[in-house]
Write an enzyme that holds these catalytic residues in place. Sequence first.
Site, mmCIF file in Angstrom:
data_model
loop_
_atom_site.group_PDB
_atom_site.id
_atom_site.type_symbol
_atom_site.label_atom_id
_atom_site.label_comp_id
_atom_site.label_asym_id
_atom_site.label_seq_id
_atom_site.Cartn_x
_atom_site.Cartn_y
_atom_site.Cartn_z
ATOM 1 N N PRO A 1 0.802 -1.304 0.194
ATOM 2 C CA PRO A 1 0.147 -0.069 -0.451
ATOM 3 C C PRO A 1 0.781 1.179 -0.120
ATOM 4 O O PRO A 1 2.054 1.002 0.935
ATOM 5 C CB PRO A 1 -0.410 -0.304 1.737
ATOM 6 C CG PRO A 1 -0.180 -1.332 2.566
ATOM 7 C CD PRO A 1 0.928 -1.538 1.229
ATOM 8 N N ASP A 2 0.133 2.259 -0.642
ATOM 9 C CA ASP A 2 0.966 3.788 -0.910
ATOM 10 C C ASP A 2 0.311 4.223 0.746
ATOM 11 O O ASP A 2 -0.017 3.417 1.824
ATOM 12 C CB ASP A 2 1.002 4.896 -1.578
ATOM 13 C CG ASP A 2 -0.524 4.943 -2.101
ATOM 14 O OD1 ASP A 2 -1.191 4.861 -0.579
ATOM 15 O OD2 ASP A 2 -1.207 5.675 -2.849
ATOM 16 N N PHE A 3 0.976 5.323 1.300
ATOM 17 C CA PHE A 3 0.667 5.813 2.510
ATOM 18 C C PHE A 3 -0.616 6.759 2.851
ATOM 19 O O PHE A 3 -0.988 7.072 3.484
ATOM 20 C CB PHE A 3 1.398 6.849 3.161
ATOM 21 C CG PHE A 3 3.365 6.671 2.957
ATOM 22 C CD1 PHE A 3 3.419 5.766 3.974
ATOM 23 C CD2 PHE A 3 3.906 6.190 1.739
ATOM 24 C CE1 PHE A 3 4.949 4.658 4.226
ATOM 25 C CE2 PHE A 3 5.497 5.074 1.829
ATOM 26 C CZ PHE A 3 6.212 4.815 3.142
ATOM 27 N N ARG A 4 -0.778 7.567 1.399
ATOM 28 C CA ARG A 4 -2.238 8.798 1.874
ATOM 29 C C ARG A 4 -2.860 8.303 0.744
ATOM 30 O O ARG A 4 -4.032 9.010 0.865
ATOM 31 C CB ARG A 4 -0.952 9.923 1.723
ATOM 32 C CG ARG A 4 0.206 10.744 1.964
ATOM 33 C CD ARG A 4 0.616 11.500 2.113
ATOM 34 N NE ARG A 4 1.313 11.602 3.077
ATOM 35 C CZ ARG A 4 3.167 11.233 2.946
ATOM 36 N NH1 ARG A 4 3.253 10.644 2.049
ATOM 37 N NH2 ARG A 4 4.206 11.449 4.094
ATOM 38 N N ASN B 1 11.536 5.215 -1.815
ATOM 39 C CA ASN B 1 11.038 3.870 -1.174
ATOM 40 C C ASN B 1 11.646 3.099 -0.432
ATOM 41 O O ASN B 1 13.009 3.161 -1.000
ATOM 42 C CB ASN B 1 10.007 3.303 -2.789
ATOM 43 C CG ASN B 1 9.102 3.823 -3.381
ATOM 44 O OD1 ASN B 1 8.570 5.130 -2.693
ATOM 45 N ND2 ASN B 1 8.717 3.269 -4.172
ATOM 46 N N ASP C 1 11.240 -0.100 -0.467
ATOM 47 C CA ASP C 1 10.882 -1.417 -0.667
ATOM 48 C C ASP C 1 11.892 -2.298 -0.826
ATOM 49 O O ASP C 1 12.039 -3.476 -1.446
ATOM 50 C CB ASP C 1 9.492 -1.628 -0.923
ATOM 51 C CG ASP C 1 9.493 -0.649 -2.157
ATOM 52 O OD1 ASP C 1 10.098 -0.718 -2.895
ATOM 53 O OD2 ASP C 1 8.054 -0.901 -2.540
ATOM 54 N N HIS D 1 15.228 7.739 1.329
ATOM 55 C CA HIS D 1 14.408 8.070 3.135
ATOM 56 C C HIS D 1 15.277 6.431 3.326
ATOM 57 O O HIS D 1 14.404 5.569 3.951
ATOM 58 C CB HIS D 1 13.101 7.880 2.920
ATOM 59 C CG HIS D 1 12.128 9.213 2.088
ATOM 60 N ND1 HIS D 1 10.707 9.716 2.002
ATOM 61 C CD2 HIS D 1 13.027 10.051 2.281
ATOM 62 C CE1 HIS D 1 10.775 10.547 1.828
ATOM 63 N NE2 HIS D 1 12.187 11.096 1.936
#
Length: 339
Positions: free
Chosen positions: A47-50, A121, A123, A140
């Site tokens: 899933p993304d964040f927002r 990302n 991931d 990040h």
Amino acid sequence: MSKANQTIKTVLKEPTLESIVDYIKEKNVKKVIVMSGAGISTAAGIPDFRSKDTGLYHNLQKFDLPYAEAVFDIDYFMEKPEPFYALAKEIYPGQFLPTKTHYFIRLLQEKGMLLRNFTQNIDTLERLTGLDQDYIIEAHGSFASASCTECKEKADSDMVRDHALRGKVPKCESCDGFIKPDITFFGENLPKRFYDNLSDFDDADLLIVLGTSLQVQPFASLIDEVPKSVPRLLINKEMVGVQKSKGSGFDFKSKKGVHKDVYFSGTCDEGVTKLAELLGWDKELNKMYEKGTEKLKSQYVKEETEIEPGQQKEDKEVDQLADVLDKLTAEDSSTPKTT
Ligand code: OAD
């Protein structure tokens, strides 16, 4: 000269993907910067964040956080690391495969056209496509390595992974401090490698922005760091990063009749598929995607029959994930802020 005052010399015929492709061919584009975010990995099942309803920040009620982003806040983690590790279990690398969009970035490298992929990302899916590590800036950080939050000692990756995949908090063998993957939390500095490579933006001849809300600084402002003559393409489900003041943000409306910014509305996979078709790369992209997926799937397969008598299924899965993750190389680590 500040970028805001530069005159625009290169323009696109129209604000369309077709014009971007004409530009790539006519100008013999060789220095593409790709800026990417969580939207390139949603098709992989992360899933993304927002995003409303599906984004991680809208689905953290079970962790009883004071506010959603606390799960990635360093001060909160130092008090309460459990919610992060409960979440880490769900999104830990080794359970997901790169998307077509990740392979499109790899294809840019193959074509000798990629200058750099700045990704937010964590991931590590970029790495799994075989994209050379030199091209990737994990702005990040990532799950690929971990350190003690107290004594800063690097942690044993197998131990951290075993804990994370069970939703447990790993602790430092030397000082008993909490261990955290080298992900940049809110309140922490971005990796040195991010700052060391910012000058790439001066050299870019095309900027492609994929699957990000452009809500987090300093990453979001990088879209304004390419020279004014450089076209910028946004492929995203929603229009983001639009001009708020002169010289900052996308100008998709091209009020002055100068087309430089292009917005493709849709999924990243749809956008890169269309781009690849227009470039005549579609067969190559599909082949790369299919071959890469097949190879990784065969590494991920968790056959019940492979579990030795007496060994827990969960232990076996952790070991198998460990084998795949061992192929990932480790990586080093101003503060990300939501705009
Ligand atoms: P966001 O969740 O903020 O934004 C993802 C964007 O991708 C949204 O605009 C979605 O509409 C769009 N999107 C989702 N799925 C898509 C798809 N299949 N195709 C095209 N667009 C799609 O994620 P980021 O911008 O990456 O930071 O978030 C930035 C940072 O905020 C993260 O790195 C993380 C988070 O807090 C830290 O953890 C420090």
